[in-house]
Design a protein around this motif. Structure first.
Motif, PDB file in Angstrom:
ATOM      1  N   GLU A  17     -40.347 -54.453 -30.958  1.00 51.08           N
ATOM      2  CA  GLU A  17     -40.553 -55.777 -30.352  1.00 51.08           C
ATOM      3  C   GLU A  17     -41.464 -55.677 -29.137  1.00 51.08           C
ATOM      4  OE1 GLU A  17     -37.913 -59.400 -28.346  1.00 51.08           O
ATOM      5  OE2 GLU A  17     -36.924 -57.740 -29.371  1.00 51.08           O
ATOM      6  N   TRP A  18     -41.269 -54.632 -28.347  1.00 48.26           N
ATOM      7  CA  TRP A  18     -42.108 -54.410 -27.169  1.00 48.26           C
ATOM      8  C   TRP A  18     -43.562 -54.197 -27.566  1.00 48.26           C
ATOM      9  CZ3 TRP A  18     -44.090 -49.325 -25.881  1.00 48.26           C
ATOM     10  CH2 TRP A  18     -44.747 -49.251 -24.654  1.00 48.26           C
ATOM     11  N   VAL A  57     -31.610 -48.331 -25.459  1.00 47.21           N
ATOM     12  CA  VAL A  57     -32.873 -48.724 -26.086  1.00 47.21           C
ATOM     13  C   VAL A  57     -32.891 -48.255 -27.538  1.00 47.21           C
ATOM     14  CG1 VAL A  57     -35.384 -48.517 -26.022  1.00 47.21           C
ATOM     15  CG2 VAL A  57     -34.094 -48.645 -23.890  1.00 47.21           C
ATOM     16  N   ASP A 101     -35.722 -50.855 -32.715  1.00 42.67           N
ATOM     17  CA  ASP A 101     -36.086 -52.270 -32.833  1.00 42.67           C
ATOM     18  C   ASP A 101     -36.596 -52.817 -31.507  1.00 42.67           C
ATOM     19  OD1 ASP A 101     -35.478 -52.406 -35.507  1.00 42.67           O
ATOM     20  OD2 ASP A 101     -33.439 -53.153 -35.198  1.00 42.67           O
ATOM     21  N   ASP A 102     -35.979 -52.367 -30.404  1.00 46.33           N
ATOM     22  CA  ASP A 102     -36.450 -52.790 -29.086  1.00 46.33           C
ATOM     23  C   ASP A 102     -37.894 -52.343 -28.863  1.00 46.33           C
ATOM     24  OD1 ASP A 102     -33.996 -53.935 -28.375  1.00 46.33           O
ATOM     25  OD2 ASP A 102     -33.216 -52.023 -27.624  1.00 46.33           O
ATOM     26  N   LEU A 157     -37.815 -54.087 -21.177  1.00 43.81           N
ATOM     27  CA  LEU A 157     -37.320 -52.720 -21.321  1.00 43.81           C
ATOM     28  C   LEU A 157     -37.068 -52.059 -19.970  1.00 43.81           C
ATOM     29  CD1 LEU A 157     -39.409 -51.111 -24.234  1.00 43.81           C
ATOM     30  CD2 LEU A 157     -37.066 -51.972 -24.301  1.00 43.81           C
ATOM     31  N   ARG A 160     -33.411 -52.129 -19.204  1.00 45.01           N
ATOM     32  CA  ARG A 160     -32.465 -51.635 -20.206  1.00 45.01           C
ATOM     33  C   ARG A 160     -32.051 -50.210 -19.846  1.00 45.01           C
ATOM     34  NH1 ARG A 160     -32.679 -54.056 -25.225  1.00 45.01           N
ATOM     35  NH2 ARG A 160     -30.882 -52.707 -25.685  1.00 45.01           N
TER      36      ARG A 160
END
Length: 359
Positions: free
Chosen positions: A105-106, A98, A101-102, A90, A93
């Motif tokens: 996942e993080w 961002v 969903d990002d 991230l 990004r």
């Protein structure tokens, strides 16, 4: 790039200008009476000020570094710096790219094992803290008109605010002893007090000399450190329920008495001082913990683990939900049950007890 569509109406009604722009993967639109206002709105939504300077195409890591530099307290700076070290991919990004969903996942990587930290996971409390700090960064972007929404909001809404403590998150007695033996003073005494009182890091840092009443054999928790590492300062507790009086065992009182005998502190000043004589902060408590824990061979635990140790010891001794709630300073018994309910003996233990007594 955004676009403007002129929409005309029946005779006598002025035209409208419909501005459309795609931000963060979602198209948004708005109607204006003037063409210039529509164009300015598109620039603002795309991260452009009316003067044309880009604002939202910076990488998240760059934005967070700016927040770190602007931190008002050492505690805030410490939390933001910890977030920067744990952004993973991230960090690179763009702020406007961002998605929720990002963020999900993080958070999964933080919980299951961070590739950038040799696969080591973070505790639930640390993940909540980092998620809240990340959300604040995006909230700032929304407030400045750089972003249409905060991608962290939906993720946080679906996450329980008080997660149950797993058995592996509770320190064992030998681990607590190892931590005390590995620490230097005054941190060794702070660890012992933390294990026998369940104080949060900020509450520990905010104790004054007068907070400990040796005659009553208690510690009064009435405030917490304000996060300024070098200066003395206090701020209100997390909630009114956090104000409490905690009975202390003789061994901890002896350790505190020995600590005060080594120093000539005024009653209104901090009970514990950092190396340079300043007041401890939550961030500093956490930083020193990492070194002490490594020396003691205690992994995947934080200062908050002492709080879980204290709660589990109370429960094992037969303490009621109300007693545990009051000792920990929880806002309600529901919070206590949400976190620790599975530690109270249930039907399985009652069944074993019946037959242990019979056979």
């Amino acid at each position: 790039m955004g676009s403007v569509q002129k929409r005309t109406y029946a005779k006598g009604k002025p035209p409208r200008y419909i501005a459309r722009v795609r931000v963060g993967g979602k198209e948004i639109s708005k109607s204006f009476a003037k063409l210039g206002d529509a164009r300015d709105w598109i620039k603002l939504r795309e991260g452009l000020s009316p003067t044309g300077a880009r604002m939202d195409n910076r990488m998240l890591g760059v934005v967070l570094k700016a927040h770190i530099e602007q931190s008002a307290t050492e505690s805030t700076r410490g939390v933001r710096t910890h977030l920067l070290a744990n952004l993973g991919d991230l960090e690179y990004r763009k702020l406007g790219d961002v998605t929720s969903d990002d963020v999900r996942e993080w958070r999964t990587l933080l919980a299951e094992g961070r590739p950038w930290a040799d696969g080591k996971p973070l505790s639930n409390s640390s993940i909540r803290t980092l998620t809240g700090t990340l959300s604040a960064v995006f909230n700032d972007g929304v407030a400045q008109g750089q972003l249409p929404r905060n991608p962290v909001t939906q993720v946080r809404r679906k996450s329980p605010s008080n997660q149950a403590v797993e058995p592996h998150q509770v320190l064992r007695l030998e681990q607590v002893r190892a931590l005390i033996d590995s620490a230097e003073e005054p941190y060794a005494t702070m660890i012992e007090l933390g294990a026998t009182s369940g104080l949060r890091a900020g509450e520990m840092a905010g104790l004054r000399v007068r907070s400990v009443d040796f005659d009553r054999r208690v510690v009064d928790v009435t405030e917490q450190a304000d996060g300024h590492h070098k200066a003395y300062g206090w701020r209100p507790l997390k909630s009114e329920k956090s104000r409490r009086t905690i009975p202390l065992p003789n061994s901890t009182l002896d350790a505190l008495r020995a600590h005060l005998e080594r120093h000539d502190y005024e009653p209104h000043t901090p009970l514990f001082r950092a190396a340079q004589g300043g007041q401890w902060s939550s961030a500093h408590v956490a930083k020193v913990w990492r070194g002490v824990a490594a020396d003691a061979g205690v992994r995947n635990h934080s200062w908050h683990s002492l709080r879980h140790f204290y709660a589990s010891a109370l429960i094992a001794s037969g303490a009621s939900v109300t007693v545990v709630q009051n000792r920990l300073g929880h806002a309600s018994a529901a919070v206590t049950l949400a976190v620790y309910s599975h530690l109270w003996p249930g039907d399985s233990e009652k069944t074993r007890a019946v037959f242990d007594n019979l056979l």
